[in-house]
Design a protein around this motif. Structure first.
Motif, PDB file in Angstrom:
ATOM      1  N   CYS A 145      -1.414   5.606   2.807  1.00  0.00           N
ATOM      2  CA  CYS A 145      -0.040   6.106   2.909  1.00  0.00           C
ATOM      3  C   CYS A 145      -0.032   7.369   3.760  1.00  0.00           C
ATOM      4  N   ILE A 146       0.772   7.345   4.834  1.00  0.00           N
ATOM      5  CA  ILE A 146       0.916   8.499   5.721  1.00  0.00           C
ATOM      6  C   ILE A 146       2.350   9.007   5.612  1.00  0.00           C
ATOM      7  N   PRO A 147       2.618  10.255   6.058  1.00  0.00           N
ATOM      8  CA  PRO A 147       3.952  10.826   5.843  1.00  0.00           C
ATOM      9  C   PRO A 147       5.055  10.167   6.652  1.00  0.00           C
ATOM     10  N   GLY A 148       4.793   9.827   7.942  1.00  0.00           N
ATOM     11  CA  GLY A 148       5.862   9.344   8.793  1.00  0.00           C
ATOM     12  C   GLY A 148       6.860  10.468   9.073  1.00  0.00           C
ATOM     13  N   PRO A 149       8.010  10.182   9.715  1.00  0.00           N
ATOM     14  CA  PRO A 149       8.434   8.846  10.119  1.00  0.00           C
ATOM     15  C   PRO A 149       7.883   8.381  11.475  1.00  0.00           C
ATOM     16  N   SER A 150       7.183   9.269  12.198  1.00  0.00           N
ATOM     17  CA  SER A 150       6.597   8.810  13.456  1.00  0.00           C
ATOM     18  C   SER A 150       5.495   7.808  13.146  1.00  0.00           C
ATOM     19  N   LEU A 151       5.461   6.731  13.924  1.00  0.00           N
ATOM     20  CA  LEU A 151       4.440   5.707  13.740  1.00  0.00           C
ATOM     21  C   LEU A 151       3.119   6.181  14.345  1.00  0.00           C
ATOM     22  N   GLU A 152       2.031   5.607  13.882  1.00  0.00           N
ATOM     23  CA  GLU A 152       0.709   6.122  14.215  1.00  0.00           C
ATOM     24  C   GLU A 152       0.362   5.920  15.697  1.00  0.00           C
ATOM     25  N   THR A 153      -0.357   6.900  16.241  1.00  0.00           N
ATOM     26  CA  THR A 153      -0.837   6.838  17.619  1.00  0.00           C
ATOM     27  C   THR A 153      -2.103   5.978  17.676  1.00  0.00           C
ATOM     28  N   PRO A 154      -2.574   5.615  18.885  1.00  0.00           N
ATOM     29  CA  PRO A 154      -3.850   4.899  18.969  1.00  0.00           C
ATOM     30  C   PRO A 154      -5.003   5.662  18.322  1.00  0.00           C
ATOM     31  N   ALA A 155      -5.054   6.979  18.548  1.00  0.00           N
ATOM     32  CA  ALA A 155      -6.138   7.774  17.961  1.00  0.00           C
ATOM     33  C   ALA A 155      -6.036   7.804  16.441  1.00  0.00           C
ATOM     34  N   GLU A 156      -4.815   7.922  15.928  1.00  0.00           N
ATOM     35  CA  GLU A 156      -4.632   7.910  14.481  1.00  0.00           C
ATOM     36  C   GLU A 156      -4.994   6.547  13.896  1.00  0.00           C
ATOM     37  N   THR A 157      -4.650   5.494  14.603  1.00  0.00           N
ATOM     38  CA  THR A 157      -5.010   4.146  14.156  1.00  0.00           C
ATOM     39  C   THR A 157      -6.522   4.003  14.045  1.00  0.00           C
ATOM     40  N   ARG A 158      -7.222   4.498  15.057  1.00  0.00           N
ATOM     41  CA  ARG A 158      -8.690   4.423  15.049  1.00  0.00           C
ATOM     42  C   ARG A 158      -9.258   5.227  13.875  1.00  0.00           C
ATOM     43  N   TRP A 159      -8.705   6.426  13.655  1.00  0.00           N
ATOM     44  CA  TRP A 159      -9.168   7.301  12.571  1.00  0.00           C
ATOM     45  C   TRP A 159      -8.904   6.675  11.201  1.00  0.00           C
ATOM     46  N   LEU A 160      -7.730   6.074  11.026  1.00  0.00           N
ATOM     47  CA  LEU A 160      -7.410   5.440   9.746  1.00  0.00           C
ATOM     48  C   LEU A 160      -8.336   4.269   9.472  1.00  0.00           C
ATOM     49  N   ARG A 161      -8.639   3.489  10.522  1.00  0.00           N
ATOM     50  CA  ARG A 161      -9.623   2.405  10.368  1.00  0.00           C
ATOM     51  C   ARG A 161     -10.962   2.954   9.914  1.00  0.00           C
ATOM     52  N   GLU A 162     -11.411   4.006  10.586  1.00  0.00           N
ATOM     53  CA  GLU A 162     -12.720   4.579  10.280  1.00  0.00           C
ATOM     54  C   GLU A 162     -12.740   5.224   8.899  1.00  0.00           C
ATOM     55  N   SER A 163     -11.550   5.571   8.365  1.00  0.00           N
ATOM     56  CA  SER A 163     -11.453   6.139   7.014  1.00  0.00           C
ATOM     57  C   SER A 163     -11.585   5.075   5.934  1.00  0.00           C
ATOM     58  N   GLY A 164     -11.549   3.809   6.336  1.00  0.00           N
ATOM     59  CA  GLY A 164     -11.729   2.726   5.380  1.00  0.00           C
ATOM     60  C   GLY A 164     -10.452   1.999   5.004  1.00  0.00           C
ATOM     61  N   ALA A 165      -9.352   2.271   5.725  1.00  0.00           N
ATOM     62  CA  ALA A 165      -8.081   1.632   5.405  1.00  0.00           C
ATOM     63  C   ALA A 165      -7.941   0.297   6.138  1.00  0.00           C
ATOM     64  N   ASP A 166      -7.313  -0.661   5.464  1.00  0.00           N
ATOM     65  CA  ASP A 166      -7.044  -1.973   6.047  1.00  0.00           C
ATOM     66  C   ASP A 166      -5.594  -2.134   6.474  1.00  0.00           C
ATOM     67  N   ALA A 167      -4.693  -1.334   5.890  1.00  0.00           N
ATOM     68  CA  ALA A 167      -3.281  -1.399   6.234  1.00  0.00           C
ATOM     69  C   ALA A 167      -2.658  -0.032   5.992  1.00  0.00           C
ATOM     70  N   VAL A 168      -1.612   0.286   6.762  1.00  0.00           N
ATOM     71  CA  VAL A 168      -1.006   1.610   6.709  1.00  0.00           C
ATOM     72  C   VAL A 168       0.500   1.487   6.510  1.00  0.00           C
TER      73      VAL A 168
END
Length: 279
Positions: free
Chosen positions: A191-214
């Motif tokens: 769960c991220i704060p929003g409302p801006s949708l995630e950037t490519p770098a944030e997407t990569r970081w969230l993946r590396e954090s172990g998340a499967d969906a955001v």
């Protein structure tokens, strides 16, 4: 930020008000997310209360969230349905976001099914999948239990070694198999704060954090439900899957359209899960 004493007063006033109106204590509480608001039509002998008529309930500013509390029966189960939710990005605190869950838990609901639409992070996922929550990451930067604890509501330091009930996870996966609903998987929700949708770098970081969906919802409600002793099941409709190295624009209308297209299957799944939960 709203003070603890004021929050307690508002919760207790809301509980007292609803006790006079509700025909029964619900066994099961279902919270509906983006594009998933028609499930209320399945509830029989229904009492519908607009959020605007319930003391101290927040008001949703999101167009796809109807804003009703529905009480009735799903099969033989006594259920409460929250038709729409509130979000941190709307300006609410996490305590306010989770206010309805706190009220329903104090009214006696024992099981919570949370639904939402989420963006896929796991490259093995497909748009239109349903993800059963196995675990979560709270990246909101705020916890609804922060501040003085009300011991009658739950422990100061609630255990989260199993945030999602293993029996409910198995029930969800077994129900999907029984209903022949394809692409039902389990994973970790962030769960991220929003409302801006995630950037490519944030997407990569969230993946590396172990998340499967955001997504931008659900975790405050889940924390409060667990604090109140409820068993929790989380279900996400995976609306899209983005590759941070080949990033595509994320369009809100597309997310809603995918969630709406999957609504019949998600409804079928929830009905089967509810039927299998012991009364």
């Amino acid at each position: 930020m709203q003070g603890a004493a004021e929050h307690k007063r508002q919760v207790e006033e809301c509980v007292a008000h609803l006790k006079q109106l509700l025909p029964f204590t619900p066994d099961l509480l279902i919270q509906l997310g983006t594009g998933l608001g028609h499930f209320g039509d399945r509830i029989t002998s229904a009492l519908m209360l607009p959020y605007s008529e319930i003391p101290h309930f927040p008001r949703s500013t999101v167009a796809s969230h109807s804003g009703n509390l529905i009480l009735g029966y799903l099969g033989d189960k006594k259920v409460a349905v929250l038709q729409g939710r509130f979000h941190f990005y709307e300006g609410y605190s996490t305590k306010e976001v989770a206010f309805p869950i706190r009220v329903l838990s104090l009214l006696g609901a024992k099981t919570l099914i949370v639904t939402n639409a989420a963006g896929g992070l796991n490259p093995l996922f497909q748009a239109g999948s349903i993800m059963v929550f196995r675990d979560h990451l709270n990246f909101l930067g705020e916890n609804p239990l922060r501040g003085p604890n009300i011991d009658n509501w739950g422990p100061r330091f609630p255990d989260f070694s199993t945030p999602y009930h293993p029996g409910l996870i198995k029930t969800a996966l077994d129900s999907a198999s029984f209903c022949k609903i394809a692409n039902v998987i389990s994973g970790v929700y962030v769960c991220i704060p929003g409302p801006s949708l995630e950037t490519p770098a944030e997407t990569r970081w969230l993946r590396e954090s172990g998340a499967d969906a955001v997504g931008m919802s659900s975790v405050p409600e889940i924390i409060v439900a667990k604090h109140g002793g409820m068993d929790v099941l989380g279900l996400s409709v995976v609306s899209n899957v983005n590759d941070p190295d080949n990033f595509e624009p994320i369009i809100l209308e597309d997310i809603i359209a995918t969630a709406e297209a999957m609504e019949p299957k998600l409804e079928q799944l929830i009905v089967e899960i509810a039927a299998r939960i012991p009364s």
